[in-house]
Write an enzyme that holds these catalytic residues in place. Sequence first.
Site, PDB file in Angstrom:
ATOM      1  N   GLU A 286       0.887  -1.177   0.000  1.00 23.46           N
ATOM      2  CA  GLU A 286       0.000   0.000   0.000  1.00 23.46           C
ATOM      3  C   GLU A 286       0.914   1.212   0.000  1.00 23.46           C
ATOM      4  OE1 GLU A 286      -3.257  -0.140  -0.165  1.00 23.46           O
ATOM      5  OE2 GLU A 286      -3.528  -2.278   0.192  1.00 23.46           O
TER       6      GLU A 286
ATOM      7  N   CYS B 124      -2.183   9.530   2.827  1.00 23.77           N
ATOM      8  CA  CYS B 124      -1.892   8.883   1.536  1.00 23.77           C
ATOM      9  C   CYS B 124      -2.962   9.196   0.505  1.00 23.77           C
ATOM     10  CB  CYS B 124      -1.742   7.377   1.716  1.00 23.77           C
ATOM     11  SG  CYS B 124      -3.174   6.582   2.439  1.00 23.77           S
TER      12      CYS B 124
HETATM   13  P1  NAD Z   1       8.637   4.650   4.404  1.00 19.81           P
HETATM   14  O1  NAD Z   1       8.568   3.862   3.150  1.00 19.81           O
HETATM   15  O2  NAD Z   1       9.795   5.538   4.616  1.00 19.81           O
HETATM   16  O3  NAD Z   1       8.606   3.669   5.682  1.00 19.81           O
HETATM   17  C1  NAD Z   1       7.557   2.752   5.881  1.00 19.81           C
HETATM   18  C2  NAD Z   1       8.033   1.640   6.792  1.00 19.81           C
HETATM   19  O4  NAD Z   1       9.016   0.854   6.115  1.00 19.81           O
HETATM   20  C3  NAD Z   1       8.705   2.122   8.071  1.00 19.81           C
HETATM   21  O5  NAD Z   1       8.286   1.304   9.137  1.00 19.81           O
HETATM   22  C4  NAD Z   1      10.184   1.928   7.788  1.00 19.81           C
HETATM   23  O6  NAD Z   1      10.978   1.767   8.929  1.00 19.81           O
HETATM   24  C5  NAD Z   1      10.141   0.662   6.964  1.00 19.81           C
HETATM   25  N1  NAD Z   1      11.315   0.419   6.111  1.00 19.81           N
HETATM   26  C6  NAD Z   1      12.210   1.301   5.618  1.00 19.81           C
HETATM   27  N2  NAD Z   1      13.115   0.664   4.834  1.00 19.81           N
HETATM   28  C7  NAD Z   1      12.773  -0.645   4.817  1.00 19.81           C
HETATM   29  C8  NAD Z   1      13.296  -1.804   4.172  1.00 19.81           C
HETATM   30  N3  NAD Z   1      14.369  -1.752   3.372  1.00 19.81           N
HETATM   31  N4  NAD Z   1      12.673  -2.988   4.357  1.00 19.81           N
HETATM   32  C9  NAD Z   1      11.566  -3.071   5.141  1.00 19.81           C
HETATM   33  N5  NAD Z   1      11.034  -2.003   5.784  1.00 19.81           N
HETATM   34  C10 NAD Z   1      11.621  -0.809   5.631  1.00 19.81           C
HETATM   35  O7  NAD Z   1       7.263   5.444   4.485  1.00 19.81           O
HETATM   36  P2  NAD Z   1       6.851   6.563   5.535  1.00 19.81           P
HETATM   37  O8  NAD Z   1       7.598   7.799   5.213  1.00 19.81           O
HETATM   38  O9  NAD Z   1       6.893   6.011   6.905  1.00 19.81           O
HETATM   39  O10 NAD Z   1       5.297   6.761   5.181  1.00 19.81           O
HETATM   40  C11 NAD Z   1       4.803   7.685   4.259  1.00 19.81           C
HETATM   41  C12 NAD Z   1       4.464   7.004   2.959  1.00 19.81           C
HETATM   42  O11 NAD Z   1       3.488   5.986   3.162  1.00 19.81           O
HETATM   43  C13 NAD Z   1       3.838   7.954   1.952  1.00 19.81           C
HETATM   44  O12 NAD Z   1       4.389   7.710   0.679  1.00 19.81           O
HETATM   45  C14 NAD Z   1       2.362   7.568   1.983  1.00 19.81           C
HETATM   46  O13 NAD Z   1       1.653   7.884   0.805  1.00 19.81           O
HETATM   47  C15 NAD Z   1       2.454   6.094   2.202  1.00 19.81           C
HETATM   48  N6  NAD Z   1       1.197   5.569   2.725  1.00 19.81           N
HETATM   49  C16 NAD Z   1       0.423   4.765   1.937  1.00 19.81           C
HETATM   50  C17 NAD Z   1      -0.803   4.311   2.413  1.00 19.81           C
HETATM   51  C18 NAD Z   1      -1.699   3.421   1.579  1.00 19.81           C
HETATM   52  O14 NAD Z   1      -2.625   2.850   2.134  1.00 19.81           O
HETATM   53  N7  NAD Z   1      -1.468   3.296   0.298  1.00 19.81           N
HETATM   54  C19 NAD Z   1      -1.222   4.661   3.699  1.00 19.81           C
HETATM   55  C20 NAD Z   1      -0.402   5.491   4.462  1.00 19.81           C
HETATM   56  C21 NAD Z   1       0.804   5.936   3.978  1.00 19.81           C
END
Ligand code: NAD
Length: 515
Positions: free
Chosen positions: A245, A279
């Site tokens: 997502e 999001c």
């Molecule tokens: P991010 O991708 O930086 O981090 C998300 C999670 O992934 C965190 O827990 C992080 O620690 C973890 N992570 C980072 N590197 C990783 C790796 N290599 N392997 C596994 N896990 C790893 O995102 P963010 O900045 O925390 O969140 C914002 C983003 O999320 C925005 O782009 C937003 O649009 C998106 N989002 C999408 C939805 C949806 O339902 N589509 C909902 C909410 C947020």
Amino acid sequence: MALVEAVTAAPMESRRLRLSSPATLERIGEFEPATTRTVSEVIARAREAQPAWAALGVQARSRYLQRALDVLLARREAFIDQIVLETGRSRLETMFMEILPACDSLNYYSRRARKMLRDRAVGLHLLRLKRCKLVFEPLGVVGVISPWNGPFILSLNPTVQALVAGNAVIVKPSEVTPFSGRLVEALFKEAGLPPNVVQVVLGDGETGAAVVEGGVDKISFTGSVATGRKVGEACGRNLIPCTLELGGKDPMIVCSDADLDRAARGAAFGAFMNNGQFCCGTERVYVVDSVADAFTARVAEAARTLRVGRAGGDPRDEYDLGPFIAQSQIEIVERHVADAVAKGARVVVGGRRVVEAGQYFYEPTVLTNVTHEMLIMREETFGPVLPIIRCGSEADAVRLANDSTYGLSATVWSRDPEQAEAIARAMESGSVCVNDTSITYGALEVPFGGRKNSGIGYVNGEAGLLGYCHAKPILFDRLGLKSEWVWYPYTGEKLRALGRTVDVMFGRPLRWLLS
Ligand code: NAD
């Protein structure tokens, strides 16, 4: 200053991360990221606990979810305190974006899962001598990796679905909001779930990667496109399923017959809610020329009335926009706005930090004279900025709205339901809301998922829930009848008989019998 920073630069085994409030910049906690070894141990404990959890059956598991709902209602204010501390957003926003949907998720799946997970008798069109039963088995151990912008609900909702389907769950919340994510473990512990069925591991990307690589059976990831790609690649390498997502750049189309007052208030809410860190937030507006001036004036007016503030800063807790979660977020917004202005955009409202409130606060901002060459229309901004483009017609608006690498959700504003539906169908988007902001994530009956770079797979609905299961068909002989006539030995006679049968079965007169 980063809101989550390393206390030591030592290798992972001894790292500590320090957390500050985005509202006040005060220290609010410290934690040690779970190492690869810790993650392996946690997964091993989950694997041990899972068979007994699955064996309880869906009704007993649902009763635990109902108890968790009781706990959540009883501890609501403490949960809100924790989420507000880490995010700086208002209590009202926390109530409707976190607590309300969390209550609904627990209640909905505990009441409906039994029906969704029931065994099904499936009639077979070709293998008519067989009786088929389709059963849904849990996958085993599911890893839930969540972002900071919905730190409790985006950790809880996938967990609820995986749990009710009979899986054990490891949650890895964002390093920016770890303790809000850890509330999920506290909730289920207080509800009396057996040990190790739900565990939360704290850490950053390294810990997340350790979960993905640690031998789990599925990853449910919510986060950015960049991280989603890495997670998808790792899941591919490990041959485990994942739902991704990811980010969005949601368009809003305002038709010439729209209720402009409602559309303008909807645009402001869609763009500025959670300080734009949503999001499905409205990130682009396409308004038909004939109503563009009137619409823009109303949006500007709505934006000017909003109050930027912070928890504790206002004794009545009455403010509309809180802070950014991190320095990196405010930098993206400033870069996008500067790029737009350099390329000719006009700042109608806002466009600067609100330093009186704190370091991470920004005015709700409305831009016009915007083009698709600007970053503000191409990349996810994730801040309180609403760029508006005028279009010659609704068809032009659809064409521009679809000119994006993202496809999470979208909104259409029109008084004509037929026109709105035609536009909704034409949009390359995971879901569409008519005359409302994007609220599909809250419609638990239907799947929620992005198209294009916005994701793979679904959360919610039967499709989402069944994504936490393996669908296993079991075939029986029907009425003791057996068919062995193509078994060995192969003979010319059998070949000719099979050829005649294929001609008869699939010939025009009889093929309908097989559908
Ligand atoms: P991010 O991708 O930086 O981090 C998300 C999670 O992934 C965190 O827990 C992080 O620690 C973890 N992570 C980072 N590197 C990783 C790796 N290599 N392997 C596994 N896990 C790893 O995102 P963010 O900045 O925390 O969140 C914002 C983003 O999320 C925005 O782009 C937003 O649009 C998106 N989002 C999408 C939805 C949806 O339902 N589509 C909902 C909410 C947020």
